[in-house]
Design a protein around this motif. Structure first.
Motif, PDB file in Angstrom:
ATOM      1  N   GLY A 266       0.805  -1.223   0.000  1.00 35.61           N
ATOM      2  CA  GLY A 266       0.000   0.000   0.000  1.00 35.61           C
ATOM      3  C   GLY A 266       0.839   1.275   0.000  1.00 35.61           C
ATOM      4  O   GLY A 266       0.325   2.360  -0.279  1.00 35.61           O
ATOM      5  N   LEU A 267       2.122   1.151   0.300  1.00 37.06           N
ATOM      6  CA  LEU A 267       3.000   2.336   0.321  1.00 37.06           C
ATOM      7  C   LEU A 267       3.716   2.534  -1.017  1.00 37.06           C
ATOM      8  O   LEU A 267       4.395   3.541  -1.217  1.00 37.06           O
ATOM      9  N   LYS A 268       3.541   1.536  -1.909  1.00 35.84           N
ATOM     10  CA  LYS A 268       4.279   1.536  -3.185  1.00 35.84           C
ATOM     11  C   LYS A 268       4.132   2.856  -3.937  1.00 35.84           C
ATOM     12  O   LYS A 268       5.098   3.437  -4.414  1.00 35.84           O
ATOM     13  N   ASP A 269       2.893   3.334  -4.013  1.00 31.13           N
ATOM     14  CA  ASP A 269       2.632   4.523  -4.843  1.00 31.13           C
ATOM     15  C   ASP A 269       3.113   5.826  -4.215  1.00 31.13           C
ATOM     16  O   ASP A 269       3.117   6.860  -4.868  1.00 31.13           O
ATOM     17  N   ILE A 270       3.482   5.801  -2.954  1.00 29.32           N
ATOM     18  CA  ILE A 270       3.942   7.057  -2.332  1.00 29.32           C
ATOM     19  C   ILE A 270       5.420   6.993  -1.960  1.00 29.32           C
ATOM     20  O   ILE A 270       5.942   7.889  -1.307  1.00 29.32           O
ATOM     21  N   SER A 271       6.088   5.901  -2.383  1.00 36.29           N
ATOM     22  CA  SER A 271       7.482   5.716  -1.951  1.00 36.29           C
ATOM     23  C   SER A 271       8.474   5.881  -3.080  1.00 36.29           C
ATOM     24  O   SER A 271       8.167   5.654  -4.237  1.00 36.29           O
ATOM     25  N   GLN A 272       9.690   6.245  -2.690  1.00 36.29           N
ATOM     26  CA  GLN A 272      10.847   6.174  -3.574  1.00 36.29           C
ATOM     27  C   GLN A 272      11.770   5.103  -2.996  1.00 36.29           C
ATOM     28  O   GLN A 272      11.702   4.805  -1.797  1.00 36.29           O
ATOM     29  N   TYR A 273      12.636   4.554  -3.856  1.00 36.77           N
ATOM     30  CA  TYR A 273      13.492   3.442  -3.419  1.00 36.77           C
ATOM     31  C   TYR A 273      14.967   3.773  -3.684  1.00 36.77           C
ATOM     32  O   TYR A 273      15.558   3.234  -4.627  1.00 36.77           O
ATOM     33  N   PRO A 274      15.565   4.684  -2.930  1.00 35.32           N
ATOM     34  CA  PRO A 274      16.985   4.993  -3.171  1.00 35.32           C
ATOM     35  C   PRO A 274      17.826   3.718  -3.006  1.00 35.32           C
ATOM     36  O   PRO A 274      17.586   2.932  -2.085  1.00 35.32           O
ATOM     37  N   SER A 275      18.760   3.507  -3.936  1.00 31.29           N
ATOM     38  CA  SER A 275      19.503   2.246  -3.876  1.00 31.29           C
ATOM     39  C   SER A 275      20.914   2.443  -3.333  1.00 31.29           C
ATOM     40  O   SER A 275      21.701   1.511  -3.274  1.00 31.29           O
ATOM     41  N   ARG A 276      21.251   3.680  -2.962  1.00 29.51           N
ATOM     42  CA  ARG A 276      22.609   3.935  -2.475  1.00 29.51           C
ATOM     43  C   ARG A 276      22.602   5.066  -1.452  1.00 29.51           C
ATOM     44  O   ARG A 276      21.868   6.044  -1.614  1.00 29.51           O
TER      45      ARG A 276
ATOM     46  N   ALA B 286      32.459   7.966   1.263  1.00 30.31           N
ATOM     47  CA  ALA B 286      32.147   6.532   1.334  1.00 30.31           C
ATOM     48  C   ALA B 286      30.732   6.328   0.813  1.00 30.31           C
ATOM     49  O   ALA B 286      29.934   7.264   0.796  1.00 30.31           O
ATOM     50  N   SER B 287      30.425   5.100   0.409  1.00 34.04           N
ATOM     51  CA  SER B 287      29.049   4.840  -0.018  1.00 34.04           C
ATOM     52  C   SER B 287      28.698   3.380   0.236  1.00 34.04           C
ATOM     53  O   SER B 287      29.578   2.544   0.452  1.00 34.04           O
ATOM     54  N   LYS B 288      27.397   3.128   0.182  1.00 37.19           N
ATOM     55  CA  LYS B 288      26.928   1.765   0.485  1.00 37.19           C
ATOM     56  C   LYS B 288      25.638   1.518  -0.285  1.00 37.19           C
ATOM     57  O   LYS B 288      24.741   2.365  -0.276  1.00 37.19           O
ATOM     58  N   ASP B 289      25.555   0.351  -0.947  1.00 35.12           N
ATOM     59  CA  ASP B 289      24.292  -0.010  -1.613  1.00 35.12           C
ATOM     60  C   ASP B 289      23.240  -0.306  -0.556  1.00 35.12           C
ATOM     61  O   ASP B 289      23.554  -0.838   0.507  1.00 35.12           O
ATOM     62  N   LEU B 290      22.004   0.050  -0.891  1.00 33.05           N
ATOM     63  CA  LEU B 290      20.919  -0.146   0.074  1.00 33.05           C
ATOM     64  C   LEU B 290      19.930  -1.164  -0.476  1.00 33.05           C
ATOM     65  O   LEU B 290      19.691  -1.198  -1.687  1.00 33.05           O
TER      66      LEU B 290
END
Ligand SMILES: Cc1cc2nc3c(=O)[nH]c(=O)nc-3n(C[C@H](O)[C@H](O)[C@H](O)COP(=O)(O)OP(=O)(O)OC[C@H]3O[C@@H](n4cnc5c(N)ncnc54)[C@H](O)[C@@H]3O)c2cc1C
Length: 382
Positions: free
Chosen positions: A62-72, A85-89
């Motif tokens: 139900g949160l799909k349409d209001i979410s973003q999915y940062p991958s890093r 520094a960085s890290k994959d999420l």
């Protein structure tokens, strides 16, 4: 056994607990002092330790349409934005808090949960479960969950440590349209900039091309604690005038900035008193350097409801188990968040170099250590 459960506060912790307990078939009422369900316009990130529980509870979809999915997640220097520094999420979402809370309250109402607005509770009798309201009403419940934030009414019960104090940090926040930010690096990621005595975080939110930013400064000054206090953009730009020009462009393009003081509290030694149970910021407010306060609230609600599902006839076992599991986790997170604040704001250039080296070698372990927490695994060890 069907219980009558009263929840004080319709924030992220109260609403999540309400949804999960209602699903188990309990008679759940949420009492909220405000006249509407409202959150301030700001971003929030929920990491895998929380989203995995939302998924198992059937709420993530139900949160799909209001979410973003940062991958890093990328940590950068405040000048030149050079990557430290960085890290994959994995499994992390970001959203606008207003949309998150609206989704939770709609879900609770759709389940025919009772949500009572304009109902300020001023006292709870922990032994009898009786709630007294500002409007003279009284209610009685088998269990009362205090989900009423950092200044919880539980201070009039046996939780004398509940006295919020200014933490020494001041925060600014704002939301900007992406189209106004052509040069800002990595708009799809979570970016954290370390500078002397301050740090800045920005990440995308919502589906409409917005970037949320938070800028936190170490500050000896005490400020009124409200998310709604408007700050002056000129002051923000002046305070951060030595920072990278992309960050200044981010600040300049914001129509409204808000400024407020961050508060903290002593850690509690217990989370339960007879029929009164503390959750969310009422139980464990934390300075926001790990972005984990709401995630902890979701873990609280999930663990409490799972314990009640597994031991419906043994409330003592539920309450003992909740206190044992949650005290360990949240006390550590409160301490960890305070340490991270000092780490982020190092001013001495030599120490900052050492900090950056440490960040590079520890980032994976640090993030994984928090995000890989699995509430079900912890429950199975109890
Ligand atoms: C700058 C900043 C950034 C953050 N970012 C993140 C992040 O990215 N990720 C994350 O996980 N966490 C984050 N957090 C932490 C997170 O916002 C909080 O931990 C979370 O909102 C706590 O929710 P809650 O429901 O426990 O409390 P609250 O949100 O404070 O809700 C309490 C509710 O109780 C109501 N209430 C209070 N008293 C009464 C009463 N007497 N009777 C009836 N109702 C009452 C209030 O009106 C309110 O609706 C951040 C915090 C800050 C300050």
């Amino acid at each position: 056994m069907k219980l009558k459960i009263a929840i004080v506060g319709a924030g992220i912790s109260g609403l999540t607990a309400g949804i999960l307990l209602k699903k188990l078939g309990h008679d759940v009422s949420i009492f909220e002092k405000s006249s509407s369900i409202s959150e301030y316009g700001a971003g929030i990130n929920l990491s895998r330790n929380a989203t995995i529980l939302l998924e198992r509870s059937g709420l993530l979809e139900g949160l799909k349409d209001i979410s973003q999915y940062p991958s890093r997640s990328i940590i950068r220097n405040y000048k030149g934005s050079k990557e430290i520094a960085s890290k994959d999420l994995k499994g992390l979402i970001t959203c606008d808090r207003r949309e998150l809370v609206k989704f939770l309250s709609n879900t609770f109402i759709d389940q025919e949960g009772d949500l009572h607005l304009s109902n300020e509770v001023y006292e709870v009798n922990a032994s009898t479960g009786e709630l007294s309201f500002k409007n003279k009403k009284k209610e009685k419940a088998d269990l009362v969950l205090a989900c009423d934030g950092i200044k919880s009414l539980a201070k009039v019960n046996n939780f004398k440590e509940i006295e919020a104090k200014f933490s020494g940090y001041v925060a600014w926040r704002g939301i900007v349209d992406i189209e106004n930010l052509p040069n800002l690096k990595k708009l799809k990621d979570i970016n954290i900039y370390y500078g002397p005595g301050a740090h800045v975080v920005h990440y995308p939110i919502g589906q409409k091309g917005k970037i949320n930013f938070i800028a936190i400064q170490s500050s000896p000054d005490w400020l009124g604690e409200s998310w709604r206090t408007q700050g002056k953009k000129e002051d923000l730009l002046e305070e951060f005038k030595d920072w990278d020009k992309d960050i200044l462009r981010l600040f300049s393009n914001c129509s409204k900035v808000y400024k407020w003081g961050i508060f903290d509290r002593k850690q509690l030694k217990r989370l339960v008193d007879s029929k009164l149970v503390l959750m969310g910021d009422a139980a464990h407010p934390m300075v926001p350097f790990m972005g984990q306060g709401a995630c902890m609230s979701i873990e609280d609600a999930y663990i409490f409801s799972r314990l009640l599902e597994d031991h419906p006839e043994n409330l003592n076992k539920v309450l003992d188990g909740y206190q044992k599991l949650r005290l360990k986790r949240v006390s550590w997170m409160q301490k960890r968040s305070r340490i991270q604040g000092k780490f982020n704001h190092v001013s001495n250039p030599l120490i900052a170099k050492i900090r950056n080296l440490a960040t590079r070698s520890l980032i994976s372990r640090n993030i994984e250590g928090i995000h890989s927490y699995d509430a079900d695994l912890e429950l199975s060890k109890l």
